[in-house]
Design a protein around this motif. Structure first.
Motif, PDB file in Angstrom:
ATOM      1  N   UNK B 176      -7.025  51.435 -14.273  1.00  0.00           N
ATOM      2  CA  UNK B 176      -5.395  51.899 -14.129  1.00  0.00           C
ATOM      3  C   UNK B 176      -4.345  50.839 -15.193  1.00  0.00           C
ATOM      4  N   UNK B 177      -4.810  49.562 -15.162  1.00  0.00           N
ATOM      5  CA  UNK B 177      -3.700  48.723 -16.252  1.00  0.00           C
ATOM      6  C   UNK B 177      -3.925  49.251 -17.518  1.00  0.00           C
ATOM      7  N   UNK B 178      -5.240  49.832 -17.758  1.00  0.00           N
ATOM      8  CA  UNK B 178      -5.280  50.334 -19.352  1.00  0.00           C
ATOM      9  C   UNK B 178      -4.779  51.257 -19.657  1.00  0.00           C
ATOM     10  N   UNK B 179      -4.660  52.440 -18.775  1.00  0.00           N
ATOM     11  CA  UNK B 179      -3.905  53.514 -19.112  1.00  0.00           C
ATOM     12  C   UNK B 179      -2.315  53.407 -19.064  1.00  0.00           C
ATOM     13  N   UNK B 180      -1.821  52.274 -18.185  1.00  0.00           N
ATOM     14  CA  UNK B 180      -0.544  51.747 -18.199  1.00  0.00           C
ATOM     15  C   UNK B 180      -0.215  51.298 -19.537  1.00  0.00           C
ATOM     16  N   UNK B 181      -1.065  50.465 -20.088  1.00  0.00           N
ATOM     17  CA  UNK B 181      -0.574  49.914 -21.467  1.00  0.00           C
ATOM     18  C   UNK B 181      -0.560  50.957 -22.454  1.00  0.00           C
TER      19      UNK B 181
END
Lengths: 131, 569
Positions: B176-181
């Motif tokens: 999730x945080x990877x796609x956010x970044x």
């Protein structure tokens, strides 16, 4: 646009050369593939910018243009929208489905579909008014 | 949907045409696509993560204060150091910089009304918030949170060694945080390439914006690799693949290659934004133009390029990497970093330095990062790395680096707080906070170097066989608690400031860049008017027509710092 193209192509070519040197020297596959892939990732969009920089007139942001050279329509910006929140919740449920069981995907997939449809429709309508 | 016209040169009219009448309260939080609201959401959430990750650190240091500490169990200790690292790296340092302050400041610094893709920007925040909650949910499930270290090495992270939902929640949180970044990276690059104001050429952009552009490009190069690695890790755990499983023909070292191919650019994804922040702050409080603008830009690009070729210096002791290649590349990266240091010192040299809290934090950043950088050069030497690998020397090295980032974050907050809120943070509390944070960081990290040289391994909860390590560990814990106290001071300062009057005005520091031309806080879509942009210091040029910015070929002595004493308009 030329500077943008040079930046991306320059980075890409550097990493590509580094990948080739590394590949020949180390004979290690994973790093070689990742470096060459990274180089192409830089070069590819850089060539796109280079293509357009040769075919476009200079943009006001690339020259000594006065501020009012940019007057006029520059884009549409939604004032507010609920769909990113709904889509985010759908993605979260999808990830939780990977952990706690696929039954959560029964809620997640329709939520994601609903949010994507809503965002698309909102975009076509002209979006949520903010004035 | 608002059709935005380029801001006019005329002064703002009083008819409220630029006022935003969207939702308010919680609906504003849920639905806003304004980069300023999203940037603030990111900033507040990431500071909460800093406090949570810091609380884990306090427990770790309490445990290590005595050789046979019993504050937590051995199993809990594994969870604590894993989640401390994960929260700080994935949920605080990066999102604070590229999601928080960059999201808020970059569009304003280039004269744009918003980010290029506002709804994608909002989605980035929701993925970041849900990713953060997902990671912390690990403490609530049977078996506890992930316990294999923030690097998730195979085979420690496989289904046999790390069964249970905690590890899967860790993987899900990083997805999730990877796609956010990645979405934030797309937004930063597109915004900077397409939404600059007329006259804002690439080589007139503020250095913070340059650094965020390069950070955005690095995000796009690095994060997809981690995401792919995580998908394969999940497949190994649940779908019967054996990609990292040596027992069935897989290659555990592949995980390390993939992880660090993301992980070392990630070091610069974390560091470059803070380099950018202090590069904005130092010239303003030295009353001088930045020394070596183009050198700073090229150093930033060089760091990004080289950072893609140094990943395996984290893997020297695996015996599978080409030592001379990675050692040489790592030494090379010290050259552009050194250029930056000389330029920062050059920007202060002969200036009229104002030791505000922001400037103190910026100087503290330089000193602390220099210690972390130099010990990094030591670790780039394979013989020395073999000697210190997985000892507290390495822990101290990267904590010098990341504590520099925390100090840099405080510099950015004290500098831009008046712009964001219209209010000044209390300077006296800020200076007290600085000394606790700066000295605490030094007292916390220095014993670690000595402990590492004495052979203390990282990730150990007790050291009963080596009671002689206790004094240095206790000293390190005292430093950590000083850092914790400094965070409390910041929270008190921020809360206290919410009740103070809005006295900042548009340009309280007599600063240089475009964000200081608009109101504090900026209006919806950021500007009522823009100045003509003819240098990298358009706001300075507007307020000081008698002392315009030096052009790159201009060596007229009348343009030197002492000429810049004129009062602002």
């Amino acid at each position: 646009m030329k500077t943008e193209a040079r930046l991306l192509i320059g980075l890409g070519v550097f990493v590509l050369i580094m990948g080739i040197v590394y590949g020949i020297w180390s004979k290690e596959l994973s790093g070689t593939v990742m470096l060459i892939g990274t180089g192409i990732l830089g070069i590819f969009p850089g060539l796109y910018y280079r293509y357009w920089s040769k075919r476009m007139a200079g943009r006001p942001e690339d020259t000594d243009a006065p501020v009012d050279a940019g007057a006029g329509f520059i884009g549409s910006f939604p004032g507010s929208s609920i769909w990113p929140f709904v889509l985010g919740m759908g993605c979260w449920l999808m990830v939780l489905a990977l952990v706690f069981g696929s039954w959560l995907a029964v809620i997640a997939l329709p939520t994601i579909t609903f949010a994507l449809a809503g965002a698309t429709a909102e975009g076509r309508r002209g979006g949520a008014a903010s004035h | 949907m608002v059709d935005v016209l380029e801001p006019q040169t005329a002064a703002h009219d009083d008819h409220g045409h630029d006022e935003h009448h969207g939702p308010s309260g919680i609906m504003n939080w849920l639905t806003s696509t304004d980069h300023k609201v999203i940037g603030l959401n990111y900033t507040v959430t990431s500071i909460i993560m800093l406090v949570i990750g810091g609380a884990f650190a306090m427990l770790i240091r309490a445990q290590l204060t005595t050789p046979n500490g019993s504050v937590v169990t051995l199993a809990q200790y594994n969870e604590l150091f894993t989640m401390h690292g994960s929260v700080m790296i994935y949920l605080f340092a990066g999102p604070f910089a590229f999601g928080g302050l960059a999201n808020y400041m970059v569009p304003i610094q280039i004269g744009a009304p918003d980010m290029a893709f506002p709804r994608l920007n909002a989605l980035s925040y929701w993925l970041y918030l849900t990713g953060s909650i997902t990671m912390l949910l690990g403490f609530a499930v049977a078996g506890g949170a992930a316990n294999f270290g923030w690097v998730g090495y195979a085979p420690l992270s496989d289904a046999l060694n790390a069964p249970g939902a905690g590890a899967d929640l860790w993987i899900g949180a990083l997805l999730l945080t990877g796609f956010s970044a990645i979405f934030t990276g797309v937004n930063l690059v597109a915004t900077i390439f397409y939404l600059r104001a007329p006259g804002m050429t690439m080589f007139r952009m503020p250095i913070f914006t340059w650094n965020m552009l390069v950070t955005g490009i690095l995000i796009l190069l690095a994060f997809p690799v981690l995401t792919a690695g995580l998908v394969m890790l999940y497949a190994d755990r649940h779908f019967g693949t054996h990609i990292y499983d040596a027992n069935h023909g897989g290659v555990p070292i592949l995980w390390q290659n993939i992880f660090w191919f993301w992980g070392h650019p990630e070091v610069y994804i974390l560091a470059l934004p803070f380099f950018g922040m202090v590069t904005e702050i130092i010239p303003v409080f030295s009353r001088k133009p930045l020394f070596g603008y183009k050198g700073m830009v090229f150093a930033t690009i060089a760091i990004a390029a080289l950072s893609t070729g140094v990943w395996a210096h984290h893997m020297f002791t695996t015996g599978t990497v080409l030592l001379p290649f990675f050692s040489f590349m790592t030494y090379l990266i010290s050259i552009p970093t050194g250029i930056k240091f000389f330029n920062w010192i050059g920007s202060m040299w002969g200036g009229q330095i104002r030791f505000t809290a922001a400037m103190l934090f910026a100087i503290g950043f330089l000193i602390t990062f220099l210690i972390g950088g130099i010990t990094g050069i030591i670790l780039a030497s394979p013989p020395l790395d073999f000697f210190t690998h997985d000892t507290y020397f390495v822990v101290a090295h990267f904590h010098s680096v990341v504590m520099a980032l925390v100090i840099g974050a405080m510099a950015g907050l004290y500098y831009w707080f008046p712009k964001i809120t219209g209010r000044f943070l209390n300077e006296r509390i800020g200076k007290a906070q600085f000394w606790f944070l700066f000295l605490g960081s030094t007292i916390f990290t220095m014993p670690g170097y000595l402990l590492g040289l004495k052979g203390m391994p990282r990730r150990m909860a007790v050291y009963t066989l080596h009671p002689e390590w206790q004094h240095l560990n206790t000293l390190s814990s005292v430093g950590a608690w000083m850092i914790g106290f400094s965070t409390i001071l910041f929270v008190i300062n921020a809360v206290k400031t919410t009740r103070s009057p809005k006295t900042a005005g548009p340009n309280p520091w007599d600063a240089h860049t475009l964000e200081w031309f608009t109101t504090s806080p900026p209006p919806h879509h950021n500007f009522y008017a823009l100045p003509n942009i003819r240098s990298e210091r358009p706001t300075w040029d507007y307020y000081h027509p008698d002392a315009p910015a030096l052009t790159h070929d201009d060596h007229d002595p009348s343009h030197m710092p002492n000429a810049a004493k004129g009062a602002t308009k």
